[in-house]
Design a protein around this motif. Structure first.
Motif, PDB file in Angstrom:
ATOM      1  N   PRO A 154       0.982  -1.146  -0.019  1.00 45.30           N
ATOM      2  CA  PRO A 154       0.012   0.015   0.117  1.00 45.30           C
ATOM      3  C   PRO A 154       0.866   1.228   0.047  1.00 45.30           C
ATOM      4  O   PRO A 154       1.919   1.115   0.355  1.00 45.30           O
ATOM      5  N   LYS A 227      -4.853  -0.555  -5.686  1.00 46.76           N
ATOM      6  CA  LYS A 227      -5.979  -0.672  -5.014  1.00 46.76           C
ATOM      7  C   LYS A 227      -5.786  -0.308  -3.740  1.00 46.76           C
ATOM      8  O   LYS A 227      -6.939  -0.322  -2.916  1.00 46.76           O
ATOM      9  N   ARG A 228      -4.502   0.086  -3.055  1.00 50.60           N
ATOM     10  CA  ARG A 228      -4.524   0.549  -1.856  1.00 50.60           C
ATOM     11  C   ARG A 228      -3.707   1.650  -1.625  1.00 50.60           C
ATOM     12  O   ARG A 228      -2.623   1.587  -1.053  1.00 50.60           O
ATOM     13  N   LYS A 252      -8.440   5.307  -1.453  1.00 47.25           N
ATOM     14  CA  LYS A 252      -9.302   4.294  -0.611  1.00 47.25           C
ATOM     15  C   LYS A 252      -9.369   5.012   0.794  1.00 47.25           C
ATOM     16  O   LYS A 252      -9.917   4.456   1.562  1.00 47.25           O
ATOM     17  N   LEU A 382      -5.462   0.800   4.895  1.00 47.85           N
ATOM     18  CA  LEU A 382      -4.944   0.364   3.691  1.00 47.85           C
ATOM     19  C   LEU A 382      -4.317  -1.036   3.430  1.00 47.85           C
ATOM     20  O   LEU A 382      -3.830  -1.637   2.551  1.00 47.85           O
ATOM     21  N   GLY A 383      -4.311  -1.890   4.883  1.00 43.29           N
ATOM     22  CA  GLY A 383      -4.055  -3.287   4.727  1.00 43.29           C
ATOM     23  C   GLY A 383      -2.364  -3.243   5.018  1.00 43.29           C
ATOM     24  O   GLY A 383      -2.023  -4.176   4.783  1.00 43.29           O
TER      25      GLY A 383
END
Length: 389
Positions: A154, A227-228, A252, A382-383
């Motif tokens: 991320p 995607k992050r 995100k 964001l993981g």
């Protein structure tokens, strides 16, 4: 807030910036002690004698620390040299902060600051790249700080505020993001840093444009998960980051490191003597940032910079952090931003209280407290890994 200069908020704020970003206290004292007699002039309109005194004193310390670093480099002690270079770069940039932008010495100090700071990053073997973000006919200078993870990580796009640079941001937050497995792209976007000083690009209301360009760049990298990606910005970035997230849907999450709901109101208040200025010669500085010749023209620009009718378009998680004793931007800006962001899932307003610390503008009184909170939050969204990697 610790106020080295009790009658000069602007100078005391810069001292805290140095302390929060790795400055050495005896070197800071060496730069500031000769300035006590001239520190009492209020900074709003700018006093050239005062500005010159600050500049010359901080330059003297920066040059000495750089010289000591060069001695270490000659002796083949690159880590020791690099640490001194990072401090010297910080001091050059803090010297550069105070004079009028019309003073030619300011640009020289800026160039010396970013050059020696960059040299320090390399000698310290920091996991960074100096990159450029394509932006129309221009390329925005940026620092990419790489998280120590395998594969795609991320990443947070970090914008500046009214009067800081990517190097100042790096010194405050990069390591904490890396420790949580999150990369960072710190961009000198229009109106700040090299984009303003070297490219002549002024700021404006539509910060989603350089923000979108930053995401476009990150999508070309094999070490970033597209995607992050989040966005974060401080001070005037309390407008920049929410505005960007409202119109650039690839983000995100978003972090407003200090809120600004209505920047036109902020500037009007400051010009009217309400609230403390972050830099001396405030009107001249904002004219420079927004590419205007008069404060009247600047007000026409900044009155467009409101989150009214914008914040409700934010559809990603939004964190707003603000100090209850912020002497530049009243707390209602944070409360209005939170109230307006009705479509942000899990939106959060974190008010930093005097009883705990980080209660001044952007947590200037205790940087680590506010940085810890923001980087943990972003890593969760964001993981990344708030527990550390």
């Amino acid at each position: 807030m610790f106020e080295y200069f009790p009658n000069n908020y602007t100078w005391s704020l810069a001292v805290m910036s140095a302390l929060n970003r790795g400055g050495q206290i005896s070197e800071i004292d060496e730069a500031c002690r000769p300035l006590k007699e001239v520190a009492g002039v209020k900074a709003l309109h700018g006093d050239q004698t005062q500005q010159r005194a600050w500049f010359e004193s901080w330059m003297k310390v920066a040059e000495r620390v750089e010289r000591l670093g060069r001695d270490d480099e000659v002796a083949k002690h690159p880590l020791s040299a690099g640490r001194k270079y990072l401090r010297a770069g910080l001091y050059y940039l803090l010297a550069e902060r105070m004079p009028s932008h019309k003073d030619p010495r300011r640009l020289d100090a800026y160039k010396r600051g970013i050059d020696i700071f960059g040299r320090g990053l390399l000698l310290r073997r920091e996991p960074v790249e100096f990159v450029e973000v394509p932006y129309g006919a221009h390329k925005l200078p940026a620092i990419f700080s790489k998280a120590p993870v395998a594969g795609r990580a991320p990443c947070v796009v970090h914008f500046d505020g009214l009067d800081v640079t990517k190097e100042i941001i790096y010194a405050a937050v990069a390591d904490e993001f890396r420790r949580r497995g999150v990369s960072l792209l710190i961009v000198d976007h229009p109106g700040v840093g090299a984009a303003l000083r070297l490219l002549g690009l002024p700021s404006g209301p539509d910060t989603e444009k350089p923000a979108a360009a930053s995401v476009d760049y990150l999508e070309t990298r094999s070490d970033v998960d597209p995607k992050r990606i989040g966005i974060m910005a401080l001070s005037l970035g309390g407008y920049y980051a929410p505005r960007a997230a409202a119109f650039e849907k690839r983000f995100k999450c978003a972090v407003a490191w200090g809120a600004i709901f209505d920047y036109g109101k902020c500037v009007s208040d400051r010009i009217g003597g309400r609230g403390e200025p972050s830099v001396p010669g405030y009107a001249e500085h904002v004219n420079w940032v927004f590419g205007c010749d008069t404060i009247e023209d600047t007000l026409k620009v900044v009155k467009q910079m409101t989150l009214e009718g914008v914040a409700d378009k934010i559809t990603c998680p939004l964190l707003i952090v603000h100090g209850e004793n912020d002497r530049q931007v009243p707390l209602w800006h944070a409360e209005r931003t939170y109230e307006a962001a009705v479509n942000s899932p899990g939106r959060e307003l974190k008010i930093c209280r005097l009883a705990d610390g980080a209660a001044e503008h952007c947590g200037a009184d205790n940087g680590p407290l506010i940085v810890d909170y923001m980087t943990d939050w972003a890593a969760e969204k964001l993981g990344g890994n708030p527990a550390g990697i």
